[in-house]
Enzyme design. Sequence first.
Site, PDB file in Angstrom:
ATOM      1  N   THR A 243      16.009 -33.330 -39.411  1.00  0.00           N
ATOM      2  CA  THR A 243      16.334 -32.796 -40.779  1.00  0.00           C
ATOM      3  C   THR A 243      15.596 -31.483 -41.296  1.00  0.00           C
ATOM      4  OG1 THR A 243      16.384 -33.755 -43.135  1.00  0.00           O
ATOM      5  CG2 THR A 243      14.726 -34.470 -41.551  1.00  0.00           C
ATOM      6  N   LYS A 246      12.508 -33.356 -44.886  1.00  0.00           N
ATOM      7  CA  LYS A 246      11.413 -34.128 -44.963  1.00  0.00           C
ATOM      8  C   LYS A 246      10.504 -33.483 -44.507  1.00  0.00           C
ATOM      9  CE  LYS A 246      14.152 -38.239 -44.544  1.00  0.00           C
ATOM     10  NZ  LYS A 246      15.061 -39.364 -43.874  1.00  0.00           N
TER      11      LYS A 246
HETATM   12  C1  LIG Z   1      16.642 -39.768 -43.823  1.00  0.00           C
HETATM   13  C2  LIG Z   1      16.992 -40.087 -42.580  1.00  0.00           C
HETATM   14  C3  LIG Z   1      18.361 -39.414 -41.967  1.00  0.00           C
HETATM   15  C4  LIG Z   1      18.978 -38.391 -43.171  1.00  0.00           C
HETATM   16  O1  LIG Z   1      18.379 -37.009 -43.363  1.00  0.00           O
HETATM   17  P1  LIG Z   1      18.758 -36.321 -44.523  1.00  0.00           P
HETATM   18  O2  LIG Z   1      18.277 -35.062 -44.287  1.00  0.00           O
HETATM   19  O3  LIG Z   1      17.736 -36.939 -45.576  1.00  0.00           O
HETATM   20  O4  LIG Z   1      19.956 -36.648 -45.059  1.00  0.00           O
HETATM   21  C5  LIG Z   1      18.648 -39.370 -40.806  1.00  0.00           C
HETATM   22  N1  LIG Z   1      18.115 -40.191 -39.952  1.00  0.00           N
HETATM   23  C6  LIG Z   1      16.957 -40.938 -40.363  1.00  0.00           C
HETATM   24  C7  LIG Z   1      16.470 -41.685 -39.340  1.00  0.00           C
HETATM   25  C8  LIG Z   1      16.371 -40.789 -41.648  1.00  0.00           C
HETATM   26  O5  LIG Z   1      15.357 -41.658 -42.054  1.00  0.00           O
END
Ligand SMILES: *Cc1c(COP(=O)(O)O)cnc(C)c1O
Length: 403
Positions: A243, A246
């Site tokens: 992602t 985060k």
């Molecule tokens: C948050 C999360 C996602 C999704 O990512 P976003 O960019 O927030 O949509 C995918 N996998 C895990 C394990 C996550 O915690």
Amino acid sequence: MPFDNLFQAQLDKLKEEGNYRIFAELERKCGSFPTVQNHGEGADDVTVWCSNDYLGMGQHPNVVDAMVEAVKAHGTGAGGTRNIGGTARHHVALEAELADLHGKEAALLFTSGYVSNWAALSTLGSRLPNAVILSDALNHASMIEGIRHAKCDRVIWKHNDPEDLDRKLAALPANATKIVAFESVYSMDGDIAPIEEILDVCEKHGAMSYIDEVHAVGMYGPRGGGVAEERGLMDRITLIEGTLGKAFGCVGGYVTGSAAMVDFLRSFASGFIFTTALPPAVAAAAAASIAHLKQSAAERDAQKRQVAKLRAKLDAAGIPHIDNPSHIIPVMIKDPVKCRQLSDILMDQYGIYVQPINYPTVPKGTERLRFTPGPLHTDADIDKLVSALKQLWQQCAIAHAVA
Ligand SMILES: *Cc1c(COP(=O)(O)O)cnc(C)c1O
């Protein structure tokens, strides 16, 4: 209004169980994270302890400047899907940056990590011949939804258990295309997968490996490529998903892998094809964030220091937390109502924001507060948090031996 009784009945049930979600309305101030302005009940300024902007990159000057400059240069939206007018130079550059981060031939952007998991797994599972997806029992909702949508055969294997995976792979027919889906850092318990052992099993059975490194990219490995980079395993993994939302402090998701696999997903994944591309400015900011974290370990080192400090101080205060090798510190409460109450008191009386983690995010009976210390939490922030928890532990008679 008609039908509202149908909605309300289900909401009432959630509230009775203590699982109704209440959002904190907070305003992040560029330059003062993790202190934010609280627009709800309680203190005006609160310290955030549960952000997934793990390294504070969402306010890093390089990242902010890259976004502002790109908006000024190119405007706001992408103007369409990637196919119809939406492919910008910044998208192409970011994909090159991501492929390089993970040592892969190619990368493909999606509008979120959720969408990337959903789109990639559903496309692999539905298009590959005789596909079977083998999914770790604690995989994230986005992977579960992708697998469900693939409508192929699926097998759940015991969490982080390569032997169980081995048995389940051995039981599959020889003509199956096997796809093993798992995460590196599991965000609720903060435990880390035995990636090497899982890859040994995948290779033994000729299975593809699909890893979600969402809670690791930016933070693990010498260049922030994730746990697989730290352990020297990236080249053995078929698909690495991550992602931009985060630790990289922006928004968006991606997959990386071989040029052929990425071209396949680009060509067949509905969740990639039929949606407007990320704003070019977001891509520019994410690329700046990745480029910075590739050559700077300062944020990662400071995060590790503050995580170790908080753990040590919780131990000294007798507050039980799950022992794990990651940056995530779960403090188990094991009761949804108590978990919400503690979170409310921390917010109202101490200016500390930590969202209660209740069902369905975690199983019932494992409700918890989940702390994610970062490089911008000061020692004073840590002391304040531990002293507040210590007082509450005495008041609320939460068992000290519940870890
Ligand atoms: C948050 C999360 C996602 C999704 O990512 P976003 O960019 O927030 O949509 C995918 N996998 C895990 C394990 C996550 O915690």
